[in-house]
Design a protein around this motif. Structure first.
Motif, PDB file in Angstrom:
ATOM      1  N   ILE A  57       0.841  -1.201   0.000  1.00  0.00           N
ATOM      2  CA  ILE A  57       0.000   0.000   0.000  1.00  0.00           C
ATOM      3  C   ILE A  57       0.876   1.251   0.000  1.00  0.00           C
ATOM      4  O   ILE A  57       0.610   2.209  -0.736  1.00  0.00           O
ATOM      5  N   SER A  58       1.944   1.235   0.787  1.00  0.00           N
ATOM      6  CA  SER A  58       2.813   2.414   0.871  1.00  0.00           C
ATOM      7  C   SER A  58       3.514   2.701  -0.464  1.00  0.00           C
ATOM      8  O   SER A  58       3.849   3.848  -0.749  1.00  0.00           O
ATOM      9  N   SER A  61       0.361   4.337  -2.593  1.00  0.00           N
ATOM     10  CA  SER A  61      -0.485   5.381  -2.017  1.00  0.00           C
ATOM     11  C   SER A  61       0.315   6.658  -1.785  1.00  0.00           C
ATOM     12  O   SER A  61       1.464   6.621  -1.351  1.00  0.00           O
ATOM     13  N   SER A  62      -0.321   7.778  -2.052  1.00  0.00           N
ATOM     14  CA  SER A  62       0.328   9.061  -1.762  1.00  0.00           C
ATOM     15  C   SER A  62       0.123   9.458  -0.298  1.00  0.00           C
ATOM     16  O   SER A  62       0.768  10.374   0.195  1.00  0.00           O
ATOM     17  N   VAL A  63      -0.750   8.745   0.403  1.00  0.00           N
ATOM     18  CA  VAL A  63      -1.010   8.995   1.821  1.00  0.00           C
ATOM     19  C   VAL A  63      -0.164   8.024   2.637  1.00  0.00           C
ATOM     20  O   VAL A  63      -0.090   6.839   2.321  1.00  0.00           O
ATOM     21  N   LEU A  68      -3.464   6.321   7.253  1.00  0.00           N
ATOM     22  CA  LEU A  68      -4.492   5.381   6.823  1.00  0.00           C
ATOM     23  C   LEU A  68      -4.923   4.449   7.961  1.00  0.00           C
ATOM     24  O   LEU A  68      -5.929   3.760   7.857  1.00  0.00           O
TER      25      LEU A  68
END
Length: 72
Positions: A57-58, A61-63, A68
C-alpha cells in the motif's frame, strides 16, 4: 451479514481495541455457515500478511500508512 462485510467489521475492531482474533471471531462472527469459512480466511490472512500489505500500500499510495491507520 455478508462474509466480507463481517470480516471488515471484525478486523477494524481487532485493530482498534487490540483484541485477540480468535476470541473476537468466537464472539462476533455472525454470518451464514457457508460464509464463515471465507470470513475466517480473510481475517487470518489479513492479520498474517499485515506488514506485507502495508508495504505494498505504501508503494502505491500518496497517503502515509500512519494516516491510513484505523487508530487515527
Amino acid at each position: 451479514m455478508k462474509a466480507r462485510e463481517n470480516a471488515l467489521i471484525i478486523l477494524n475492531k481487532i485493530e482498534k481495541e487490540s483484541l485477540y482474533a480468535n476470541l473476537e471471531l468466537k464472539n462476533s462472527l455472525v454470518c451464514e455457515e457457508k460464509d464463515k469459512t471465507l470470513a475466517v480466511e480473510i481475517i487470518y490472512g489479513v492479520l498474517r500478511y499485515k506488514l506485507n500489505l502495508d508495504y505494498v500500500i505504501s508503494q502505491f499510495s500518496s497517503v502515509k500508512i500512519k494516516k491510513l491507520s484505523v487508530n487515527n
